[in-house]
Motif scaffolding. Structure first.
Motif, PDB file in Angstrom:
ATOM      1  N   SER A  96      18.380  15.130  -3.827  1.00  0.00           N
ATOM      2  CA  SER A  96      18.739  16.440  -4.360  1.00  0.00           C
ATOM      3  C   SER A  96      18.274  16.594  -5.803  1.00  0.00           C
ATOM      4  O   SER A  96      17.711  17.617  -6.186  1.00  0.00           O
ATOM      5  CB  SER A  96      20.250  16.635  -4.267  1.00  0.00           C
ATOM      6  OG  SER A  96      20.630  17.857  -4.850  1.00  0.00           O
ATOM      7  N   SER A  97      18.498  15.571  -6.594  1.00  0.00           N
ATOM      8  CA  SER A  97      18.092  15.601  -7.998  1.00  0.00           C
ATOM      9  C   SER A  97      16.577  15.745  -8.135  1.00  0.00           C
ATOM     10  O   SER A  97      16.087  16.545  -8.925  1.00  0.00           O
ATOM     11  CB  SER A  97      18.572  14.330  -8.690  1.00  0.00           C
ATOM     12  OG  SER A  97      18.086  14.275 -10.007  1.00  0.00           O
ATOM     13  N   ARG A  98      15.843  14.963  -7.360  1.00  0.00           N
ATOM     14  CA  ARG A  98      14.382  15.031  -7.423  1.00  0.00           C
ATOM     15  C   ARG A  98      13.860  16.359  -6.874  1.00  0.00           C
ATOM     16  O   ARG A  98      12.863  16.873  -7.356  1.00  0.00           O
ATOM     17  CB  ARG A  98      13.756  13.858  -6.662  1.00  0.00           C
ATOM     18  CG  ARG A  98      13.947  12.527  -7.356  1.00  0.00           C
ATOM     19  CD  ARG A  98      13.192  11.441  -6.631  1.00  0.00           C
ATOM     20  NE  ARG A  98      13.473  10.124  -7.193  1.00  0.00           N
ATOM     21  CZ  ARG A  98      12.916   9.003  -6.748  1.00  0.00           C
ATOM     22  NH1 ARG A  98      12.060   9.040  -5.736  1.00  0.00           N
ATOM     23  NH2 ARG A  98      13.211   7.840  -7.309  1.00  0.00           N
TER      24      ARG A  98
ATOM     25  N   ARG B 208       9.599   9.073  -1.755  1.00  0.00           N
ATOM     26  CA  ARG B 208       8.206   9.344  -2.129  1.00  0.00           C
ATOM     27  C   ARG B 208       7.525  10.198  -1.075  1.00  0.00           C
ATOM     28  O   ARG B 208       6.642  10.988  -1.382  1.00  0.00           O
ATOM     29  CB  ARG B 208       7.426   8.036  -2.288  1.00  0.00           C
ATOM     30  CG  ARG B 208       7.734   7.309  -3.566  1.00  0.00           C
ATOM     31  CD  ARG B 208       6.900   6.067  -3.706  1.00  0.00           C
ATOM     32  NE  ARG B 208       7.201   5.392  -4.948  1.00  0.00           N
ATOM     33  CZ  ARG B 208       6.582   4.295  -5.362  1.00  0.00           C
ATOM     34  NH1 ARG B 208       5.626   3.759  -4.626  1.00  0.00           N
ATOM     35  NH2 ARG B 208       6.926   3.746  -6.507  1.00  0.00           N
ATOM     36  N   GLU B 209       7.962  10.019   0.160  1.00  0.00           N
ATOM     37  CA  GLU B 209       7.394  10.792   1.258  1.00  0.00           C
ATOM     38  C   GLU B 209       7.883  12.226   1.220  1.00  0.00           C
ATOM     39  O   GLU B 209       7.123  13.158   1.416  1.00  0.00           O
ATOM     40  CB  GLU B 209       7.746  10.134   2.588  1.00  0.00           C
ATOM     41  CG  GLU B 209       6.908  10.597   3.732  1.00  0.00           C
ATOM     42  CD  GLU B 209       7.113   9.728   4.954  1.00  0.00           C
ATOM     43  OE1 GLU B 209       7.489  10.291   5.993  1.00  0.00           O
ATOM     44  OE2 GLU B 209       6.917   8.496   4.851  1.00  0.00           O
TER      45      GLU B 209
ATOM     46  N   ARG C  55      13.353   0.642   0.304  1.00  0.00           N
ATOM     47  CA  ARG C  55      13.298   1.545   1.468  1.00  0.00           C
ATOM     48  C   ARG C  55      13.591   2.977   1.030  1.00  0.00           C
ATOM     49  O   ARG C  55      12.886   3.912   1.401  1.00  0.00           O
ATOM     50  CB  ARG C  55      14.296   1.107   2.539  1.00  0.00           C
ATOM     51  CG  ARG C  55      14.429   2.057   3.712  1.00  0.00           C
ATOM     52  CD  ARG C  55      13.301   2.002   4.673  1.00  0.00           C
ATOM     53  NE  ARG C  55      13.227   0.656   5.216  1.00  0.00           N
ATOM     54  CZ  ARG C  55      12.220   0.197   5.929  1.00  0.00           C
ATOM     55  NH1 ARG C  55      11.218   0.982   6.229  1.00  0.00           N
ATOM     56  NH2 ARG C  55      12.200  -1.037   6.366  1.00  0.00           N
ATOM     57  N   ALA C  56      14.639   3.175   0.231  1.00  0.00           N
ATOM     58  CA  ALA C  56      15.001   4.520  -0.220  1.00  0.00           C
ATOM     59  C   ALA C  56      13.869   5.144  -1.039  1.00  0.00           C
ATOM     60  O   ALA C  56      13.536   6.319  -0.854  1.00  0.00           O
ATOM     61  CB  ALA C  56      16.295   4.472  -1.032  1.00  0.00           C
ATOM     62  N   GLU C  57      13.273   4.370  -1.925  1.00  0.00           N
ATOM     63  CA  GLU C  57      12.168   4.899  -2.736  1.00  0.00           C
ATOM     64  C   GLU C  57      10.995   5.301  -1.852  1.00  0.00           C
ATOM     65  O   GLU C  57      10.368   6.341  -2.083  1.00  0.00           O
ATOM     66  CB  GLU C  57      11.734   3.870  -3.784  1.00  0.00           C
ATOM     67  CG  GLU C  57      10.607   4.351  -4.686  1.00  0.00           C
ATOM     68  CD  GLU C  57      10.946   5.551  -5.556  1.00  0.00           C
ATOM     69  OE1 GLU C  57       9.992   6.255  -5.961  1.00  0.00           O
ATOM     70  OE2 GLU C  57      12.135   5.803  -5.849  1.00  0.00           O
TER      71      GLU C  57
ATOM     72  N   GLY D 205       0.813  -1.204   0.000  1.00  0.00           N
ATOM     73  CA  GLY D 205       0.000   0.000   0.000  1.00  0.00           C
ATOM     74  C   GLY D 205       0.846   1.253   0.000  1.00  0.00           C
ATOM     75  O   GLY D 205       0.456   2.271   0.560  1.00  0.00           O
ATOM     76  N   GLY D 206       2.039   1.180  -0.589  1.00  0.00           N
ATOM     77  CA  GLY D 206       2.937   2.317  -0.668  1.00  0.00           C
ATOM     78  C   GLY D 206       3.834   2.513   0.539  1.00  0.00           C
ATOM     79  O   GLY D 206       4.682   3.396   0.545  1.00  0.00           O
TER      80      GLY D 206
END
Length: 169
Positions: free
Chosen positions: A159-161, A123-124, A117-119, A64-65
């Motif tokens: 940083s990129s995002r 996303r948060e 985990r990083a994604e 569920g994300g």
């Protein structure tokens, strides 16, 4: 072991279907099976089995994300869509590239769980400090890299995002 079938209509039990990486997966395991057991049994090799106690993060998936350790999650209690590292696809291409660029993996065993985990963290929020990345990634163990490369890779992607939220660079 208690019978989980009586806990509600939404409780997946043998014969019920979960959605994994946008594909249906019929649960054939017992009601007491972990999500890790179900996924590995169905051939999801990117979900790694290591500690079996929720201590290492190698089995991290999104439910569920939200990032969860599949080894401690009963499959019968999963009600949201499940996403493994492979299921992240293009959404995490920048993370996979950064892990390679920064040498954030050596043997690669923990990498799928680290990427998931990083994604979930990114996303948060992408306006995350290095110290917060360290804290958030602390549940995922790597026995090879020493962590600096992993943290560097996640911070670079944040940083990129942050600088290119549309991903157009």
């Amino acid at each position: 072991m208690a019978d989980l079938a009586g806990r509600g209509a939404d409780v997946p039990r043998p014969g019920r279907t979960l959605t994994v990486n946008d594909e249906p997966l019929t649960v054939t395991s017992s009601a007491g099976a972990t999500l890790l057991e179900v996924l590995r049994g169905a051939g999801y090799a990117d979900v790694k089995e290591a500690c079996g106690r929720g201590e290492c993060g190698a089995c991290t998936v999104l439910v569920g994300g939200r990032a969860v350790m599949a080894c401690t999650q009963l499959a019968a209690l999963v009600t949201g869509d499940v996403t493994t590292a492979d299921g992240l696809g293009e959404a995490a291409a920048d993370l996979r590239e950064a892990f390679a660029d920064y040498g954030a993996f050596q043997c690669g065993f923990c990498t799928p769980g680290q990427i998931v985990r990083a994604e979930s963290i990114l996303r948060e929020r992408v306006d995350i400090s290095r110290d917060e990345v360290v804290r958030c990634m602390s549940g995922n163990i790597c026995r090879c890299t020493g962590y600096r490369q992993i943290i560097d890779a996640v911070c670079a992607v944040a940083s990129s995002r942050r600088n290119d939220p549309e991903g157009k660079s």
